[in-house]
Structure formats: structure tokens, C-alpha cells
Design a protein around this motif. Structure first.
Motif, PDB file in Angstrom:
ATOM      1  N   VAL A 101     -10.210   6.535   0.052  1.00  0.00           N
ATOM      2  CA  VAL A 101      -8.536   5.679  -0.033  1.00  0.00           C
ATOM      3  C   VAL A 101      -8.619   4.732  -1.157  1.00  0.00           C
ATOM      4  O   VAL A 101      -7.591   4.835  -2.197  1.00  0.00           O
ATOM      5  CB  VAL A 101      -8.198   5.398   1.248  1.00  0.00           C
ATOM      6  CG1 VAL A 101      -6.985   4.372   0.870  1.00  0.00           C
ATOM      7  CG2 VAL A 101      -8.039   6.087   2.482  1.00  0.00           C
ATOM      8  N   SER A 150       0.847  -1.201   0.107  1.00  0.00           N
ATOM      9  CA  SER A 150       0.054  -0.191  -0.180  1.00  0.00           C
ATOM     10  C   SER A 150       1.034   1.287   0.165  1.00  0.00           C
ATOM     11  O   SER A 150       0.506   2.437  -0.415  1.00  0.00           O
ATOM     12  CB  SER A 150      -0.837  -0.007   1.209  1.00  0.00           C
ATOM     13  OG  SER A 150      -0.143   0.022   2.540  1.00  0.00           O
ATOM     14  N   MET A 151       1.898   1.190   0.774  1.00  0.00           N
ATOM     15  CA  MET A 151       3.003   2.320   0.799  1.00  0.00           C
ATOM     16  C   MET A 151       3.141   2.818  -0.990  1.00  0.00           C
ATOM     17  O   MET A 151       3.621   4.048  -0.947  1.00  0.00           O
ATOM     18  CB  MET A 151       4.138   1.983   1.448  1.00  0.00           C
ATOM     19  CG  MET A 151       3.815   1.965   2.899  1.00  0.00           C
ATOM     20  SD  MET A 151       3.210   3.681   3.566  1.00  0.00           S
ATOM     21  CE  MET A 151       4.824   4.572   3.691  1.00  0.00           C
ATOM     22  N   GLU A 186      -1.903   4.974   6.118  1.00  0.00           N
ATOM     23  CA  GLU A 186      -1.144   4.542   4.844  1.00  0.00           C
ATOM     24  C   GLU A 186       0.132   4.997   4.824  1.00  0.00           C
ATOM     25  O   GLU A 186       0.814   4.885   3.650  1.00  0.00           O
ATOM     26  CB  GLU A 186      -2.123   4.572   3.822  1.00  0.00           C
ATOM     27  CG  GLU A 186      -3.514   3.887   3.618  1.00  0.00           C
ATOM     28  CD  GLU A 186      -3.281   2.405   3.673  1.00  0.00           C
ATOM     29  OE1 GLU A 186      -1.982   1.901   3.300  1.00  0.00           O
ATOM     30  OE2 GLU A 186      -3.963   1.711   3.833  1.00  0.00           O
ATOM     31  N   ILE A 192      -0.867   4.048  -2.303  1.00  0.00           N
ATOM     32  CA  ILE A 192      -1.563   5.032  -1.965  1.00  0.00           C
ATOM     33  C   ILE A 192      -0.920   6.569  -2.309  1.00  0.00           C
ATOM     34  O   ILE A 192       0.369   6.515  -1.980  1.00  0.00           O
ATOM     35  CB  ILE A 192      -1.859   4.768  -0.504  1.00  0.00           C
ATOM     36  CG1 ILE A 192      -2.498   3.628  -0.247  1.00  0.00           C
ATOM     37  CG2 ILE A 192      -2.547   6.103   0.021  1.00  0.00           C
ATOM     38  CD1 ILE A 192      -3.962   3.918  -0.673  1.00  0.00           C
ATOM     39  N   ASP A 230      -6.297   5.078  -4.860  1.00  0.00           N
ATOM     40  CA  ASP A 230      -5.331   4.265  -4.949  1.00  0.00           C
ATOM     41  C   ASP A 230      -5.136   4.070  -6.629  1.00  0.00           C
ATOM     42  O   ASP A 230      -6.081   4.000  -7.441  1.00  0.00           O
ATOM     43  CB  ASP A 230      -5.617   2.805  -4.346  1.00  0.00           C
ATOM     44  CG  ASP A 230      -4.566   1.831  -4.376  1.00  0.00           C
ATOM     45  OD1 ASP A 230      -3.907   1.651  -5.610  1.00  0.00           O
ATOM     46  OD2 ASP A 230      -4.228   1.042  -3.362  1.00  0.00           O
ATOM     47  N   ARG A 232     -12.648   4.933   3.968  1.00  0.00           N
ATOM     48  CA  ARG A 232     -11.956   3.537   3.321  1.00  0.00           C
ATOM     49  C   ARG A 232     -12.276   3.607   1.784  1.00  0.00           C
ATOM     50  O   ARG A 232     -11.441   3.113   1.023  1.00  0.00           O
ATOM     51  CB  ARG A 232     -12.505   2.390   3.839  1.00  0.00           C
ATOM     52  CG  ARG A 232     -11.818   1.803   5.190  1.00  0.00           C
ATOM     53  CD  ARG A 232     -12.052   0.800   5.696  1.00  0.00           C
ATOM     54  NE  ARG A 232     -13.545   0.452   6.070  1.00  0.00           N
ATOM     55  CZ  ARG A 232     -13.926   0.616   7.288  1.00  0.00           C
ATOM     56  NH1 ARG A 232     -13.155   1.007   8.285  1.00  0.00           N
ATOM     57  NH2 ARG A 232     -15.190   0.570   7.892  1.00  0.00           N
TER      58      ARG A 232
END
Length: 256
Positions: free
Chosen positions: A227, A3-4, A31, A7, A231, A224
Motif C-alpha cells: 500500500v 489517504s483517500m 483505504e 491511495i 501511494d 502495508r
């Protein structure tokens, strides 16, 4: 890919000091993103920064007081965030007001109607317009607008709010076409039904949330989804108004 890497790392959220905006700020910070929040009042901003957003360095989480309806204030705020973060990857337009809830049409004042449109519609326009120079050229730029199911269905006593959220449905579509064609910037909106936030409780009263016979969306649910839309794995999703209402808007009202 973790995710790093996926995101966006530099996010600005209008209305980020409470409700959905605050939950969204917390979700992005979790995140590892760098988050800038805009709040209309210093009191709400300081409360958020000293409370739920405490413990983050200024370069990780920074707040600015600005009214989204004021052009010069928004231009200055977006530039300050871009300078601090070295650019911007995504904007979440969350700031909103409810207006004269419960008033029938003859009792709605022109002044209040205009204020709702200034914040809920012009405020979104300002956020995107003044972020645009910093989003252009980024690998995966995006905008997410917080709309409402009130852009699709109506209820008595919500005239200005319904009108403003209906405008955001088409604004999402229009901006998604123009900005993606010209700059590869995706624009989507999340449209929840009743969310348990300070604004909703102010407009509907606490009693509406105590033993209600309808499901209530949590601010974290909306966060959520925001986010997810930011992404880069959602790169094909553009121009959508995602209803988050437990499917209630799909039900027929035909009395059979």
C-alpha cells in the motif's frame, strides 16, 4: 492530504484470494480502494469472497477466476476489471507457486520447473502486459510485484522457486526502466522472507512455524508495504526490490 486522496482507487491483485494477496486486498479495501482479485480456482475465490472479503458490493470488490500463466484468460480478466472500475491505477502481482520443495536437483522434474516459471515469472509478465493499456495515462500508475528473499539468497530444495524469484528481481528493474521512461509507470517489488501463508505451510509444514527460532513475516506486514508503494507519496521510488526479512540477508555466514 488524507489517504483517500493518496491511495490508488482501482487496484487489481493476482493471487488475491489467500495469503499475501488476500491481506493486500483487505488493506486496500480498508483505504477505500476498489479492488479486483484474480484467483486460479473458483473454490479459493468463493471462500475469500464469502469470508474475509464479504460485505463489499461487486463494484467495490470483484473476483475473477483465471490462471495467470494463460495469456487469453489474463487479457480478458484485466479488461473486465478495467471496464468495471473505469480504468486501473495499480497492479499487484502476487500469484505464485512453490514447486517441488525439498527436492534436490536430480529429483526436480522439468515439468514442475517450467510450471513454477510459468506462474511466478510469466504470470507477472501477463499481469503487467495486459494491464498496461489501462495504466497508461493515469496520474499515478504503479505496479508492485511480490518477490522473495529467495531472489537474493538460496537454500537447498528450492531450485525452481529460487530461480523464479531471482528472475523477478531483474524483471522489476527492466520494467521499471522501460515503463517509467515511456509512460511514467513505477514498478517495484517487495521481497519478504518466510511469510506465514497457506503456501508456506504447505511447502514447509506447520512444524516450521511452531516455536521457530527465526522471525516470521506476517502477510499484513507485506500488505502495508505494498500500500505504501502504491501511494503517490512514494512517487520517487521506482525499480526497487525491497527486502523485508528482518535484516537476515545482511548477515555474514562467515564462521567467525
Amino acid at each position: 492530504m488524507d489517504s483517500m486522496q493518496r491511495i490508488p482507487q482501482r487496484v487489481v491483485i493476482t493471487g488475491g484470494a489467500s495469503g499475501i494477496g488476500l491481506a493486500t486486498a483487505q488493506a486496500f479495501l480498508a483505504e477505500g480502494a476498489r479492488v479486483g482479485i484474480i484467483s486460479r480456482t473458483r473454490q479459493s475465490l468463493e471462500k475469500a469472497m464469502a469470508g474475509p472479503l464479504a460485505g463489499h458490493a461487486p463494484e467495490q470488490c470483484h473476483g475473477i477466476v483465471a490462471d495467470v500463466a494463460e495469456e487469453e484468460a489474463m487479457a480478458a480478466a484485466l479488461k473486465e476489471f478495467a471496464d468495471l472500475f473505469g480504468g486501473l491505477d495499480t497492479v499487484v502481482a502476487c500469484a505464485g507457486v512453490e514447486g517441488e520443495m525439498g527436492n534436490a536437483l536430480p529429483d526436480v522434474t522439468t515439468k514442475d520447473f517450467l510450471r513454477v516459471l510459468e506462474v511466478n515469472v510469466i504470470g507477472v509478465f501477463h499481469a503487467v502486459k495486459f494491464a498496461l493499456p489501462f495504466l497508461i495515462g493515469e496520474p499515478h500508475p504503479s505496479v508492485t510485484i511480490i518477490g522473495s528473499d529467495s531472489g537474493f539468497v538460496a537454500a537447498p530444495g528450492m531450485l525452481a522457486y529460487n530461480a523464479s524469484k531471482g528472475a523477478l528481481v531483474q524483471l522489476t528493474r527492466a520494467m521499471s526502466y522501460e515503463l517509467f521512461e515511456d509512460h511514467g509507470i513505477r514498478v517495484n517489488s517487495v521481497c519478504p522472507s518466510i511469510v506465514d501463508t497457506p503456501m508456506a505451510r504447505r511447502g514447509l509444514g506447520d512444524e516450521a512455524f511452531e516455536g521457530s527460532d527465526f522471525p516470521v513475516v506476517a502477510a499484513e506486514d507485506v500488505a502495508r508495504t505494498v500500500v505504501f508503494l502504491a501511494d503517490k507519496g512514494s512517487r520517487a521510488i521506482n525499480g526497487t526490490n525491497i527486502l523485508s526479512d528482518f535484516g537476515y540477508s545482511s548477515r555474514s555466514s562467515f564462521p567467525a
